[in-house]
Write a protein that holds these residues in place. Structure first.
Motif, PDB file in Angstrom:
ATOM      1  N   ASP A 186      47.842  36.530  11.531  1.00 32.12           N
ATOM      2  CA  ASP A 186      47.406  35.372  10.750  1.00 32.12           C
ATOM      3  C   ASP A 186      45.982  34.982  11.153  1.00 32.12           C
ATOM      4  O   ASP A 186      45.774  34.398  12.224  1.00 32.12           O
ATOM      5  N   PRO A 187      45.005  35.277  10.316  1.00 32.15           N
ATOM      6  CA  PRO A 187      43.609  34.969  10.675  1.00 32.15           C
ATOM      7  C   PRO A 187      43.343  33.472  10.874  1.00 32.15           C
ATOM      8  O   PRO A 187      42.305  33.103  11.413  1.00 32.15           O
ATOM      9  N   LYS A 188      44.279  32.642  10.436  1.00 32.79           N
ATOM     10  CA  LYS A 188      44.092  31.198  10.652  1.00 32.79           C
ATOM     11  C   LYS A 188      44.546  30.778  12.048  1.00 32.79           C
ATOM     12  O   LYS A 188      44.304  29.658  12.483  1.00 32.79           O
ATOM     13  N   ILE A 201      41.062  33.690  21.390  1.00 25.86           N
ATOM     14  CA  ILE A 201      40.051  34.093  20.410  1.00 25.86           C
ATOM     15  C   ILE A 201      40.120  33.114  19.249  1.00 25.86           C
ATOM     16  O   ILE A 201      41.188  32.924  18.661  1.00 25.86           O
ATOM     17  N   ALA A 202      39.002  32.500  18.921  1.00 29.50           N
ATOM     18  CA  ALA A 202      38.974  31.511  17.843  1.00 29.50           C
ATOM     19  C   ALA A 202      39.401  32.168  16.525  1.00 29.50           C
ATOM     20  O   ALA A 202      39.176  33.362  16.316  1.00 29.50           O
ATOM     21  N   PRO A 203      40.031  31.387  15.632  1.00 31.64           N
ATOM     22  CA  PRO A 203      40.511  31.946  14.359  1.00 31.64           C
ATOM     23  C   PRO A 203      39.396  32.627  13.556  1.00 31.64           C
ATOM     24  O   PRO A 203      38.232  32.254  13.659  1.00 31.64           O
ATOM     25  N   MET A 204      39.776  33.632  12.762  1.00 27.75           N
ATOM     26  CA  MET A 204      38.820  34.386  11.950  1.00 27.75           C
ATOM     27  C   MET A 204      38.645  33.762  10.564  1.00 27.75           C
ATOM     28  O   MET A 204      37.619  33.962   9.920  1.00 27.75           O
ATOM     29  N   ALA A 205      39.664  33.036  10.080  1.00 22.85           N
ATOM     30  CA  ALA A 205      39.600  32.484   8.720  1.00 22.85           C
ATOM     31  C   ALA A 205      38.523  31.413   8.634  1.00 22.85           C
ATOM     32  O   ALA A 205      38.494  30.467   9.430  1.00 22.85           O
TER      33      ALA A 205
END
Lengths: 135, 156
Positions: A73-75, A86-90
């Motif tokens: 889940d990129p969020k 690791i900070a979210p990618m979304a």
């Protein structure tokens, strides 16, 4: 005293540069356009999602997929094998993403090698960024 | 008078023990090393590995324990020089501390992980529960248990 004040001021001014993603010299949209043009394609978020979730081969045994560390889940907040978050990618939950060209290039370089054992293609970059920008 | 002497004697008697336990290790104070290493893990104090180990680690960043951790060549050289100059066997830690950290590490051995050192294993084996390891995720995550690790404090 003046020298101390100057040193402090210089340190304060330099401090933000030490932190990642502060260059603010690009955007997700600009990067998607750049990579899509390079590849001669129209970026596709669904293809990017499949790439992000796929189990790859050719990379490290501990990192078979982007989602190994970033989660599916990129969020969500991901986690490196070291236990570091690791900070979210979304883009919708982390608007600071993809605003620093050097940061993006560095981590595509490292992580594509870790997961795929090679560099990512412009097509893969355009699509996966389109996915992150779409959710 | 005795009331004072007893605690004082006790304090003095325990002092060498505390000093020998590597509870305090000079933290990394080189800005390049701090910036690049802490992207993925805490900047491990240079005094925890011998110079040959740091050289080997910094020569192999393309496969850094299974991950590509490539950095700029200029930074790689800066960081290598800092780590080597402050390594366990570079005189940056006391001879007593060095001999303890490198106990059972022969000159022909080049440990790549601090957690591979017999001293480190002895400190952690049996003491850290399975649940604690699961919470920490990795032995690289010192601060999961040693909350002040980044400042060089590794007391239990």
């Amino acid at each position: 005293m003046r020298r101390l004040a100057f040193t402090l001021a210089a340190l304060c001014a330099a401090a933000p540069a030490a932190f990642a993603q502060d260059a603010n010299d690009t955007s997700a949209a600009a990067l998607i356009s750049k990579f899509a043009a390079e590849a001669g394609i129209t970026a596709d978020a669904e293809t990017g999602k499949a790439f992000f979730l796929a189990t790859q081969s050719g990379g490290g045994a501990d990192t078979p997929s982007c989602s190994s560390c970033h989660t599916a889940d990129p969020k969500a907040t991901g986690m490196a094998r070291t236990g570091k978050e690791i900070a979210p990618m979304a883009l919708s939950v982390n608007p600071k993403r993809f605003t620093d060209t050097a940061f993006v290039d560095k981590w595509f370089g490292r992580n594509c090698d870790s997961v795929l054992g090679r560099e990512c293609t412009a097509t893969e970059k355009a699509n996966v960024l389109a996915y992150f920008a779409s959710i | 008078m005795n009331r004072f002497i007893a605690p004082l004697a006790f304090a003095l008697a325990t002092l060498p023990l505390a000093a020998a336990a590597q509870d305090k290790m000079t933290p990394v104070n080189d800005p390049t090393t701090l910036t690049d290493c802490t992207e993925c893990h805490m900047a491990f104090p240079a005094g925890f590995l011998p110079a040959r180990s740091w050289e080997a680690v910094m020569a192999g960043l393309k496969d850094h324990f299974g991950e590509n951790a490539t950095i700029s060549e200029a930074n790689r050289l800066t960081i290598t020089a800092y780590l080597v100059a402050n390594a366990t066997d570079s005189g940056a830690v006391s001879a007593r501390t060095a001999s303890r950290i490198l106990r059972n590490v022969t000159d022909s051995m080049t440990p790549l992980r601090i957690s591979d050192l017999p001293w480190w294993k002895n400190e952690h084996d049996g003491e850290v529960s399975k649940a604690e390891w699961e919470r920490a995720k990795s032995p690289a995550n010192c601060a999961a248990c040693h909350r002040d690790a980044a400042r060089g404090y590794f007391e239990d």
